[in-house]
Structure formats: C-alpha cells, structure tokens
Design an enzyme around this catalytic site. Structure first.
Site, short mmCIF file in Angstrom:
data_model
loop_
_atom_site.label_atom_id
_atom_site.label_comp_id
_atom_site.label_asym_id
_atom_site.label_seq_id
_atom_site.Cartn_x
_atom_site.Cartn_y
_atom_site.Cartn_z
N LYS A 50 2.08 -5.04 6.74
CA LYS A 50 3.42 -4.78 6.63
C LYS A 50 3.75 -4.35 8.10
CE LYS A 50 2.89 -3.38 1.83
NZ LYS A 50 2.93 -2.64 0.72
N GLN A 94 2.58 3.84 -0.25
CA GLN A 94 1.28 2.82 -0.80
C GLN A 94 0.48 3.24 -1.94
OE1 GLN A 94 1.47 -0.51 0.54
NE2 GLN A 94 -0.15 -1.08 -0.72
N ASP A 117 10.71 -0.06 -2.09
CA ASP A 117 9.83 -0.58 -3.05
C ASP A 117 10.63 -0.85 -4.37
OD1 ASP A 117 7.20 -1.42 -2.43
OD2 ASP A 117 6.48 0.54 -2.44
N1 GUN Z 1 0.00 -1.41 -4.18
C1 GUN Z 1 0.09 -2.65 -4.62
N2 GUN Z 1 1.34 -3.51 -4.50
C2 GUN Z 1 2.27 -2.34 -4.10
C3 GUN Z 1 3.69 -2.49 -3.48
O1 GUN Z 1 4.34 -3.41 -3.71
N3 GUN Z 1 4.26 -1.26 -2.86
C4 GUN Z 1 3.46 -0.12 -2.88
N4 GUN Z 1 4.00 0.92 -2.30
N5 GUN Z 1 1.97 -0.06 -3.27
C5 GUN Z 1 1.42 -1.23 -3.82
#
Ligand code: GUN
Length: 283
Positions: A50, A94, A117
């Site tokens: 990311k 996350q 998100d």
């Molecule tokens: N953990 C697994 N997928 C995601 C996601 O799309 N966003 C976040 N913040 N954590 C995750």
C-alpha cells in the site's frame, strides 16, 4: 483468460497518477495515513504494498505503527489526531487487530470523511441502500477488474463463498447493483458444491487453500479468488488454480489478481476523499 490484476492495477494507477500530477499544480498532495498494530506478517506485506503504490502515484503515505500490546485508548487518540489533521485525506486501520483492542469501536472512530476502507457504518449503510458511498477496497477493486475486462454481470448468477463485512457481504451488494442474481454461501452452508456449480461468476473469500476444485464449478465460469494463503512458503488462493484452469472462461491468479486491485481501489477511495477536501470550495 487470466484476469491480470497486477497489470490492470498498474494501468489504473498510472491514470490516477496523471490526475494527481494535474492537481499538484493547484493543491497539496493527497495523503493516506495507515495505522498498523503489531507485526502480523501478512499485514506487514500488505502495508508495504500500500505504501509503495501510494508513493508511485504521487500520494503522500504515512505509517503509524504500534507495538502488539498497545491499548485501545492509545490507538483511539491517534485516530482522533489524524481525524483533526487537515493534511490527511484517507485513513485505514489495518486488520486484524490483536485481541485486546476493540475493533468495532476503533473502526467507527475514523471520521466518515476520511474512511478510505469504507468500513464506517454510515458508508456501509449507504452502500446497502444503493447510494453513493466509499466502497470497501476489495469488492470495489473486483468490480473495476470485471469492468477492465468488459465482463458484463447483468443477468448472471454470482455465487459468493464467504459472508464477511469486508468482502462477501459488500461484493454481494455491488454485483446485485450491476444486475446479477446473488447466492451467498458460508461455513454453515450444506452442500457447498451444489451452489458453486450454479455460478456463472464464483467469488471465493474464506481463506481455505484449494477449497474449490474443478468438480465444484460449472464449465466456463468466471472465478474471482480473494484467498491469500501460504502453503509450503508459496501463496495460493482458495481455488485450486491448476485444477480448474481448463474449465473456466476467466480466473484471477494468486498472487497478482485481486490483491493489486484492492490496493488500487484504496488509492482511488483516498483520491476521491481528497477531491472533496481540497476542491469542494473551489469548483
Ligand atoms: N485486512 C484485510 N483486508 C483489509 C482491508 O481491506 N483493509 C484493512 N484495513 N485491513 C484489511
């Protein structure tokens, strides 16, 4: 046909980069803030992807990394500080979080105007009403991948295996919005293969390596494999790729399928929040 998420995301990221280059003539850079707790190996690897992708499109990306044993209040204070920081456009926490943390409380603490998100209840509520909302990155990225390959969803039967709030449930809504008929299966579904065999489009997001084989799919189905599992130090999906390959019309590989599209969708969400923050009073 292989649905190449890596290449598609690269093309879409390049287009986003051009938009950002234009914006930088007038405005500050878009800014994504990432909160990570602990050192879950998969999370570390996702975060690295990311951060790298954000920088590649000209976005500012900052990482706020806490130890495994941090308490809810400390993370909450950080979220509040980022909510109040006018330089920050999008924020993600996350997941998964260590057990002592209150995940529901913390994800809802993120200001809805910075919810990159789309996990805030307000965005989820808007999505489920079919109204404009920040869409969760993985399902949003999946719809962008289908669009890039001109795959028409209208009238198709989409079967989704997995009912999570971040993938299964929202992709059901987004595919329904695109005109698909939906079946959602999960761990309590009896006779899973009866359902998966009906699928024109099969979405699998449960985290079980090789759960789906060729005996469980209809000939020429389109397969979207969201699983990322480590088996013998190799990443594999929830679908037995080699087994099903000759029976499908299209399939996403793991890695290089849904993962890069999720990252692109996260950047796009952040960019749209940025546009609201910096352009709202100038149009
Ligand atoms: N953990 C697994 N997928 C995601 C996601 O799309 N966003 C976040 N913040 N954590 C995750």
């Amino acid at each position: 046909m292989i649905l190449n998420g890596k290449e598609t995301a690269l093309n879409l990221n390049n287009a986003l980069k051009l938009n950002i280059q234009e914006d930088l003539k007038k405005y500050r850079a878009p800014h994504l803030a990432i909160i990570l707790v602990g050192s879950h190996p998969a999370s570390l690897s996702y975060i690295k992807g990311k951060l790298k992708a954000a920088e590649s499109v000209g976005m500012k990306a900052t990482l706020h990394h806490f130890e495994d044993d941090v308490q809810t209040e400390t993370v909450y204070q950080m979220i509040q500080a980022l909510n109040n920081d006018k330089d920050v456009d999008g924020m993600i926490l996350q997941l998964p979080l260590p057990k002592q943390l209150d995940e529901a409380y913390l994800t809802q603490a993120i200001d809805v105007s910075k919810d990159a998100d789309g996990f805030h209840v307000l965005n989820q509520g808007l999505l489920y009403q079919g109204k404009p909302a920040v869409k969760p990155a993985t399902p949003y990225g999946m719809t962008l991948l289908l669009k890039a390959y001109n795959i028409d969803v209208l009238g198709k039967h989409a079967v989704i295996v997995g009912r999570s709030n971040i993938v299964g449930f929202p992709i059901a809504r987004l595919l329904m919005d695109l005109g698909a008929t939906i079946t959602v299966c999960h761990s309590k579904t009896t006779d899973l293969s009866y359902h998966t065999k009906q699928a024109d489009i099969l979405v699998v997001s449960v985290g079980k390596p090789h759960l789906i084989n060729k005996n469980m799919i209809k000939k020429d189905a389109i397969i979207l494999d969201v699983g990322i599992n480590k088996v013998d130090e190799k990443l594999v999906g929830d679908v037995d790729y080699n087994d099903v390959y000759d029976h499908v019309s299209a399939i996403t590989p793991v890695p290089g399928g849904i993962g890069p599209m999720t990252i692109h969708a996260l950047l796009l969400n952040t960019y749209h929040l940025y546009e609201k923050h910096v352009k709202i009073n100038t149009k």
